[in-house]
Write a protein that holds these residues in place. Structure first.
Motif, short mmCIF file in Angstrom:
data_model
loop_
_atom_site.label_atom_id
_atom_site.label_comp_id
_atom_site.label_asym_id
_atom_site.label_seq_id
_atom_site.Cartn_x
_atom_site.Cartn_y
_atom_site.Cartn_z
N SER A 18 15.63 20.24 -84.96
CA SER A 18 15.62 21.34 -85.92
C SER A 18 14.73 20.94 -87.10
CB SER A 18 17.04 21.65 -86.40
OG SER A 18 17.62 20.48 -86.91
N THR A 19 14.19 21.96 -87.77
CA THR A 19 13.30 21.67 -88.91
C THR A 19 14.01 22.11 -90.20
OG1 THR A 19 11.47 22.20 -87.46
CG2 THR A 19 10.96 22.03 -89.80
N ARG A 20 14.08 21.20 -91.15
CA ARG A 20 14.70 21.53 -92.45
C ARG A 20 13.66 21.41 -93.55
NH1 ARG A 20 20.25 21.78 -91.96
NH2 ARG A 20 20.95 20.69 -90.11
N LYS A 21 13.74 22.37 -94.45
CA LYS A 21 12.81 22.32 -95.60
C LYS A 21 13.51 21.61 -96.74
CE LYS A 21 9.55 26.02 -95.07
NZ LYS A 21 9.31 27.42 -95.23
N GLY A 73 6.49 19.16 -104.02
CA GLY A 73 6.57 20.46 -103.39
C GLY A 73 7.44 20.41 -102.15
N PRO A 74 7.54 21.57 -101.42
CA PRO A 74 8.42 21.62 -100.24
C PRO A 74 7.87 20.78 -99.09
CG PRO A 74 7.24 23.70 -100.53
CD PRO A 74 6.83 22.82 -101.66
N VAL A 75 8.79 20.10 -98.40
CA VAL A 75 8.41 19.26 -97.25
C VAL A 75 9.29 19.65 -96.07
CG1 VAL A 75 8.35 16.88 -96.37
CG2 VAL A 75 7.81 17.32 -98.76
N GLU A 76 8.70 19.69 -94.89
CA GLU A 76 9.51 20.00 -93.69
C GLU A 76 9.89 18.71 -92.97
OE1 GLU A 76 7.57 22.82 -91.15
OE2 GLU A 76 8.41 24.48 -92.31
#
Ligand SMILES: C[S@@+](CC[C@H](N)C(=O)[O-])C[C@H]1O[C@@H](n2cnc3c(N)ncnc32)[C@H](O)[C@@H]1O
Length: 293
Positions: free
Chosen positions: A215-218, A224-227
């Motif tokens: 699964s990918t979480r932000k 900044g945002p990282v996945e």
């Protein structure tokens, strides 16, 4: 005659459970008047030589490709699945052994003639790829008169999902499938060789393993945002997934048993699935008891 070295104590475990099921299966087909009408087959699609030599050291390495499980000094000669099935108190009416290695198939043939001469006429040995030979064999049967136990005992990821659905569609087959718990193949970050990913598609018959095991979480960071990719490829999740997949095409599926090496790492799930509407309930009861005992 060639020697075939593979497995460890978990192999004994697997073969003992298969043996118990084959005895129970043949009992049903000899004692139940309605079942006696059917001709029974034992099909071993990764048959080997009929025997196996045990490694002295238990340092097992599972090879998910086409390689060998172990290679070490050998000690004992033990019966493999083919000889176990031929040595039953009540043998099957027909046996099909599929083996892609010519040398192993020839050793098996010699062993049938030497050790089971009275059964030789019931035995067919095919030097072929298991997936191709099984699908062809399924299409040649008359499933209104025939029933079978099919044992799939690959080294790794050799069984294609379309073979599994072909077996299920016969509605006459009880399947024992040694499914590889490929935790090592499912890399931590989900980044894997395209060929491996393709093999997993073929193994599971769906691309859904990607969303099932990753699964990918932000996450917000100073930059900044990282996945982040998270892996959930535990043995239970893989075990549950293959059982759910079997459930899409078989009438009944048992809770599988995880087989481990000497370091307690999971190697395979020993799975059972029944495809015949009428026979599934008793078959499942017996198989589940054998898997749990
Ligand atoms: C784990 S061994 C089977 C052992 C056997 N069931 C026993 O108990 O003695 C796997 C066997 O499958 C054969 N094999 C590997 N890939 C195959 C394929 N695609 N089709 C048929 N046989 C294959 C190997 O040569 C090997 O003999």
């Amino acid at each position: 005659m060639i020697e075939h070295v593979f497995g460890g104590s978990w192999t004994e475990d697997k073969l003992r459970r298969l043996h118990e099921y084959l005895i129970a299966y043949r009992n049903i087909f000899t004692s139940n008047p309605r079942a006696r009408y059917f001709k029974t087959w034992y099909v071993d699609a990764f048959a080997g030589t009929g025997s196996r030599s045990t490694p002295k050291s238990a340092s097992l390495q599972l090879d998910y490709g086409d390689g060998y499980l172990v290679d070490d000094d050998t000690s004992n000669f033990l019966d493999g699945s083919a000889k176990i099935a031929l040595g039953l108190p009540s043998p099957f009416d027909h046996y099909l052994f599929i083996e892609e290695s010519r040398k192993r198939a020839e050793t098996l043939q010699e062993s049938v003639l030497a050790d089971f001469p009275t059964l030789a006429e019931r035995v067919q040995i095919e030097i072929a790829d298991a997936n191709l030979a099984l699908c062809e064999w399924c299409s040649e049967r008359d499933w209104s008169k025939e029933r079978a136990v099919v044992f799939l005992d690959p080294y790794g990821m050799q069984v294609e999902w379309k073979t599994i659905t072909t077996l299920a569609a016969t509605k006459g087959i009880d399947l024992w499938y040694l499914f590889p718990i490929a935790t090592r193949v499912l890399t931590r970050d989900g980044d894997m060789d395209k060929q491996w990913a393709k093999r997993l598609d073929v193994l599971f018959g769906t691309p859904d393993w990607r969303s099932r095991f990753y699964s990918t979480r932000k996450a917000e960071t100073l930059f900044g945002p990282v996945e982040n990719v998270e892996r959930d490829a535990t043995e239970q999740n893989i075990q549950n997934f293959i059982e759910e997949r079997l459930d899409t095409c078989f009438v009944a599926v048992a809770r599988s048993r995880i087989l481990r090496n000497s370091k307690s790492s999971p190697l395979f799930a020993l799975c059972f699935a029944a495809s015949n509407e009428k026979g599934a309930k008793p078959a499942l009861k017996i198989a589940q008891y054998i898997l749990e005992s």
